[in-house]
Structure formats: C-alpha cells, structure tokens
Scaffold this motif. Structure first.
Motif, PDB file in Angstrom:
ATOM      1  N   GLY A 125       0.828  -1.210   0.000  1.00 21.31           N
ATOM      2  CA  GLY A 125       0.000   0.000   0.000  1.00 21.31           C
ATOM      3  C   GLY A 125       0.859   1.255   0.000  1.00 21.31           C
ATOM      4  N   LEU A 126       1.901   1.255   0.826  1.00 15.87           N
ATOM      5  CA  LEU A 126       2.829   2.387   0.863  1.00 15.87           C
ATOM      6  C   LEU A 126       3.518   2.565  -0.483  1.00 15.87           C
ATOM      7  CD1 LEU A 126       4.580   4.594   2.173  1.00 15.87           C
ATOM      8  CD2 LEU A 126       6.023   2.759   3.117  1.00 15.87           C
ATOM      9  N   LEU A 127       4.014   1.490  -1.066  1.00 19.55           N
ATOM     10  CA  LEU A 127       4.708   1.579  -2.346  1.00 19.55           C
ATOM     11  C   LEU A 127       3.773   2.057  -3.460  1.00 19.55           C
ATOM     12  CD1 LEU A 127       7.340   1.261  -3.873  1.00 19.55           C
ATOM     13  CD2 LEU A 127       6.834  -1.180  -4.112  1.00 19.55           C
ATOM     14  N   ALA A 128       2.548   1.580  -3.450  1.00 19.89           N
ATOM     15  CA  ALA A 128       1.567   2.057  -4.441  1.00 19.89           C
ATOM     16  C   ALA A 128       1.350   3.561  -4.272  1.00 19.89           C
ATOM     17  CB  ALA A 128       0.254   1.294  -4.298  1.00 19.89           C
ATOM     18  N   ALA A 129       1.239   4.015  -3.029  1.00 15.87           N
ATOM     19  CA  ALA A 129       1.069   5.448  -2.771  1.00 15.87           C
ATOM     20  C   ALA A 129       2.294   6.225  -3.256  1.00 15.87           C
ATOM     21  CB  ALA A 129       0.826   5.694  -1.284  1.00 15.87           C
ATOM     22  N   GLN A 130       3.488   5.677  -3.042  1.00 16.45           N
ATOM     23  CA  GLN A 130       4.698   6.354  -3.494  1.00 16.45           C
ATOM     24  C   GLN A 130       4.749   6.436  -5.025  1.00 16.45           C
ATOM     25  OE1 GLN A 130       7.348   3.861  -1.062  1.00 16.45           O
ATOM     26  NE2 GLN A 130       8.128   5.750  -0.153  1.00 16.45           N
ATOM     27  N   ILE A 131       4.296   5.396  -5.696  1.00 20.99           N
ATOM     28  CA  ILE A 131       4.236   5.427  -7.159  1.00 20.99           C
ATOM     29  C   ILE A 131       3.283   6.534  -7.600  1.00 20.99           C
ATOM     30  CG2 ILE A 131       3.444   4.167  -9.208  1.00 20.99           C
ATOM     31  CD1 ILE A 131       4.485   1.584  -7.747  1.00 20.99           C
ATOM     32  N   LEU A 132       2.114   6.590  -6.990  1.00 16.25           N
ATOM     33  CA  LEU A 132       1.127   7.603  -7.348  1.00 16.25           C
ATOM     34  C   LEU A 132       1.594   9.003  -6.971  1.00 16.25           C
ATOM     35  CD1 LEU A 132      -2.037   5.657  -6.214  1.00 16.25           C
ATOM     36  CD2 LEU A 132      -1.349   6.132  -8.570  1.00 16.25           C
ATOM     37  N   ALA A 133       2.387   9.107  -5.934  1.00 18.81           N
ATOM     38  CA  ALA A 133       2.862  10.409  -5.459  1.00 18.81           C
ATOM     39  C   ALA A 133       3.711  11.133  -6.494  1.00 18.81           C
ATOM     40  CB  ALA A 133       3.644  10.242  -4.160  1.00 18.81           C
ATOM     41  N   THR A 134       4.285  10.404  -7.441  1.00 21.60           N
ATOM     42  CA  THR A 134       5.078  11.060  -8.482  1.00 21.60           C
ATOM     43  C   THR A 134       4.208  11.956  -9.362  1.00 21.60           C
ATOM     44  OG1 THR A 134       4.885   9.232 -10.070  1.00 21.60           O
ATOM     45  CG2 THR A 134       6.754   9.162  -8.526  1.00 21.60           C
ATOM     46  N   GLN A 135       2.899  11.708  -9.351  1.00 20.35           N
ATOM     47  CA  GLN A 135       1.967  12.496 -10.150  1.00 20.35           C
ATOM     48  C   GLN A 135       0.896  13.190  -9.308  1.00 20.35           C
ATOM     49  OE1 GLN A 135       2.313  12.834 -13.584  1.00 20.35           O
ATOM     50  NE2 GLN A 135       4.237  11.778 -13.189  1.00 20.35           N
ATOM     51  N   GLN A 136       0.895  12.940  -7.992  1.00 18.73           N
ATOM     52  CA  GLN A 136      -0.134  13.505  -7.114  1.00 18.73           C
ATOM     53  C   GLN A 136       0.547  14.207  -5.935  1.00 18.73           C
ATOM     54  OE1 GLN A 136      -3.113  10.547  -6.094  1.00 18.73           O
ATOM     55  NE2 GLN A 136      -3.257   9.821  -8.195  1.00 18.73           N
ATOM     56  N   PRO A 137       0.729  15.521  -6.035  1.00 19.18           N
ATOM     57  CA  PRO A 137       1.452  16.264  -4.990  1.00 19.18           C
ATOM     58  C   PRO A 137       0.870  16.124  -3.590  1.00 19.18           C
ATOM     59  CG  PRO A 137       1.130  17.640  -6.943  1.00 19.18           C
ATOM     60  CD  PRO A 137       0.344  16.376  -7.158  1.00 19.18           C
ATOM     61  N   ASP A 138      -0.444  15.997  -3.472  1.00 22.49           N
ATOM     62  CA  ASP A 138      -1.043  15.850  -2.145  1.00 22.49           C
ATOM     63  C   ASP A 138      -0.628  14.531  -1.497  1.00 22.49           C
ATOM     64  OD1 ASP A 138      -2.614  14.635  -4.201  1.00 22.49           O
ATOM     65  OD2 ASP A 138      -4.327  14.490  -2.847  1.00 22.49           O
ATOM     66  N   VAL A 139      -0.535  13.477  -2.283  1.00 21.79           N
ATOM     67  CA  VAL A 139      -0.080  12.183  -1.762  1.00 21.79           C
ATOM     68  C   VAL A 139       1.407  12.284  -1.390  1.00 21.79           C
ATOM     69  CG1 VAL A 139       0.222   9.721  -2.260  1.00 21.79           C
ATOM     70  CG2 VAL A 139      -1.833  10.913  -3.056  1.00 21.79           C
ATOM     71  N   MET A 140       2.187  12.971  -2.204  1.00 22.63           N
ATOM     72  CA  MET A 140       3.608  13.169  -1.907  1.00 22.63           C
ATOM     73  C   MET A 140       3.781  13.856  -0.556  1.00 22.63           C
ATOM     74  SD  MET A 140       6.770  12.748  -2.930  1.00 22.63           S
ATOM     75  CE  MET A 140       6.854  12.584  -4.708  1.00 22.63           C
ATOM     76  N   GLU A 141       2.987  14.874  -0.291  1.00 24.43           N
ATOM     77  CA  GLU A 141       3.094  15.592   0.982  1.00 24.43           C
ATOM     78  C   GLU A 141       2.720  14.697   2.159  1.00 24.43           C
ATOM     79  OE1 GLU A 141       4.591  18.472   1.598  1.00 24.43           O
ATOM     80  OE2 GLU A 141       5.090  18.337  -0.526  1.00 24.43           O
ATOM     81  N   ARG A 142       1.705  13.867   2.001  1.00 30.53           N
ATOM     82  CA  ARG A 142       1.318  12.949   3.077  1.00 30.53           C
ATOM     83  C   ARG A 142       2.429  11.943   3.366  1.00 30.53           C
ATOM     84  NH1 ARG A 142      -3.586  12.594  -0.062  1.00 30.53           N
ATOM     85  NH2 ARG A 142      -5.013  14.175   0.706  1.00 30.53           N
ATOM     86  N   ILE A 143       3.074  11.454   2.320  1.00 30.20           N
ATOM     87  CA  ILE A 143       4.164  10.495   2.505  1.00 30.20           C
ATOM     88  C   ILE A 143       5.357  11.170   3.181  1.00 30.20           C
ATOM     89  CG2 ILE A 143       5.880   9.076   1.292  1.00 30.20           C
ATOM     90  CD1 ILE A 143       3.560   8.401  -0.691  1.00 30.20           C
ATOM     91  N   LYS A 144       5.698  12.373   2.758  1.00 29.16           N
ATOM     92  CA  LYS A 144       6.794  13.107   3.404  1.00 29.16           C
ATOM     93  C   LYS A 144       6.506  13.306   4.887  1.00 29.16           C
ATOM     94  CE  LYS A 144       8.447  15.795  -0.562  1.00 29.16           C
ATOM     95  NZ  LYS A 144       8.530  17.167  -1.120  1.00 29.16           N
ATOM     96  N   ARG A 145       5.278  13.710   5.200  1.00 28.68           N
ATOM     97  CA  ARG A 145       4.885  13.917   6.594  1.00 28.68           C
ATOM     98  C   ARG A 145       4.976  12.619   7.390  1.00 28.68           C
ATOM     99  NH1 ARG A 145       0.878  17.140   5.465  1.00 28.68           N
ATOM    100  NH2 ARG A 145      -0.633  15.483   5.189  1.00 28.68           N
ATOM    101  N   PHE A 146       4.498  11.522   6.811  1.00 34.29           N
ATOM    102  CA  PHE A 146       4.558  10.212   7.463  1.00 34.29           C
ATOM    103  C   PHE A 146       6.003   9.838   7.788  1.00 34.29           C
ATOM    104  CE2 PHE A 146       5.340   5.647   6.667  1.00 34.29           C
ATOM    105  CZ  PHE A 146       4.624   5.089   7.709  1.00 34.29           C
ATOM    106  N   LYS A 147       6.881   9.981   6.817  1.00 32.67           N
ATOM    107  CA  LYS A 147       8.285   9.613   7.026  1.00 32.67           C
ATOM    108  C   LYS A 147       8.943  10.507   8.070  1.00 32.67           C
ATOM    109  CE  LYS A 147       9.004   7.218   2.717  1.00 32.67           C
ATOM    110  NZ  LYS A 147       9.808   6.048   2.949  1.00 32.67           N
ATOM    111  N   GLN A 148       8.618  11.795   8.064  1.00 32.86           N
ATOM    112  CA  GLN A 148       9.187  12.699   9.070  1.00 32.86           C
ATOM    113  C   GLN A 148       8.680  12.348  10.464  1.00 32.86           C
ATOM    114  OE1 GLN A 148      11.655  15.116   8.498  1.00 32.86           O
ATOM    115  NE2 GLN A 148      11.729  14.794  10.702  1.00 32.86           N
ATOM    116  N   GLU A 149       7.394  12.033  10.581  1.00 30.44           N
ATOM    117  CA  GLU A 149       6.831  11.642  11.879  1.00 30.44           C
ATOM    118  C   GLU A 149       7.502  10.387  12.413  1.00 30.44           C
ATOM    119  OE1 GLU A 149       2.650  11.369  11.034  1.00 30.44           O
ATOM    120  OE2 GLU A 149       2.403  13.556  11.035  1.00 30.44           O
TER     121      GLU A 149
END
Length: 164
Positions: A125-149
């Motif tokens: 699920g995380l990897l799928a989100a990361q793949i989509l994040a390359t084209q979806q800035p809102d998903v990219m921001e959520r992943i960055k926040r998750f990793k920082q947390e």
C-alpha cells in the motif's frame, strides 16, 4: 468515481492480510477497490480484469496470493500497469512457497514483490502510494509527513542513557 489502486487476491480468506494494504492506502488518501480474482478458479475473470484494468482507471494493482501464487504474475503478463505482489502466508510452507512463486518472474514480466504476510501487504500500500505520489502532490506531501513523523518518533527515544 475511479479508484487509483486495485487490491486483488486469490480468495476471500486472503482479505485478513490484504486489508493491510488498504489501511496504508487510506492513510495516504489513495482510493482503492478490493475484490477476489482467482488465477486458478476464475481464470476468465482474471483475464477480463487484467485486460480492462487500465481502461477502468486503475494506476497500480496490488495482487496478493498464497500457495502456488500465480495471480500477480498472470495479471502482470496481461496489463501494462505496475503490479505489486504480496505473498500471503500459507499453512503448508508459511508463505515461502508464495514468495518464490511471485518473485521468480521470467524476463519481461515485472512484479514488484513485497514481504510475506501483513507487513508486505502494508508496504505494498505504501509503495503504491509512493508510485502515485510522483503524479499527485497531495499524496507526496502525506508520505513526506509520514516519514518525518516516523523519524521524529525514533529521535525522541534515541537516548538510552549515559555513564557518569
């Protein structure tokens, strides 16, 4: 509404593991649809699903399977979409058989293979989100926040003590 990720599995009993992928997708705000598509019991359904997946609007497929675990590879052979394979824990060989079936794809049939069981499903699920994040800035921001947390949580507990 079109869903970004299809989460498929060989049988309903795989749902206890595969729902982990959906929980990760929910965390990152990624839409998904889950269903049973058996490589061995419903091969025509597998072909129809795989050939139509891109036209249906899916961008990534997460396929979980146990035992002989042909589902991810068969789907990957029939779709241009990225396929992430999750070896579902089996009773016979604890999922090692599933892992070998999914990871040993012939050249030209790419399946991104994750770990056995629930951790692999969540990471799919995380990897799928990361793949989509390359084209979806809102998903990219959520992943960055998750990793920082996660990093902040480790750093908060990093000091174990000191001698005098």
């Amino acid at each position: 509404m079109t869903k970004d990720v299809a989460v498929i599995m060989g049988s309903r009993s795989d749902w206890t593991i595969m729902q982990e992928a959906c929980e990760a997708l929910d965390l990152f705000g990624v839409s998904w649809h889950a269903e049973v598509v058996s490589a061995h019991r419903t091969p025509k359904r597998l072909v129809e699903f795989s050939e139509a997946a891109a036209d249906q609007g899916y961008k990534v497929i997460i396929a979980g399977a146990g035992g002989a675990a042909h589902l991810p590879g068969m789907v990957a052979s029939l779709t241009p979409l990225p396929v992430l394979g999750v070896p579902v824990t089996s009773q016979a060989l604890s999922g090692v058989d599933s892992l070998y079936s999914i990871v040993q794809m012939p050249r030209g049939v790419a399946v991104g293979t994750l770990a056995i069981g629930a951790p692999g499903a969540w990471n799919a699920g995380l990897l799928a989100a990361q793949i989509l994040a390359t084209q979806q800035p809102d998903v990219m921001e959520r992943i960055k926040r998750f990793k920082q947390e996660r990093a902040d949580a480790v750093l908060a507990d990093a000091q174990l003590g000191a001698s005098q």
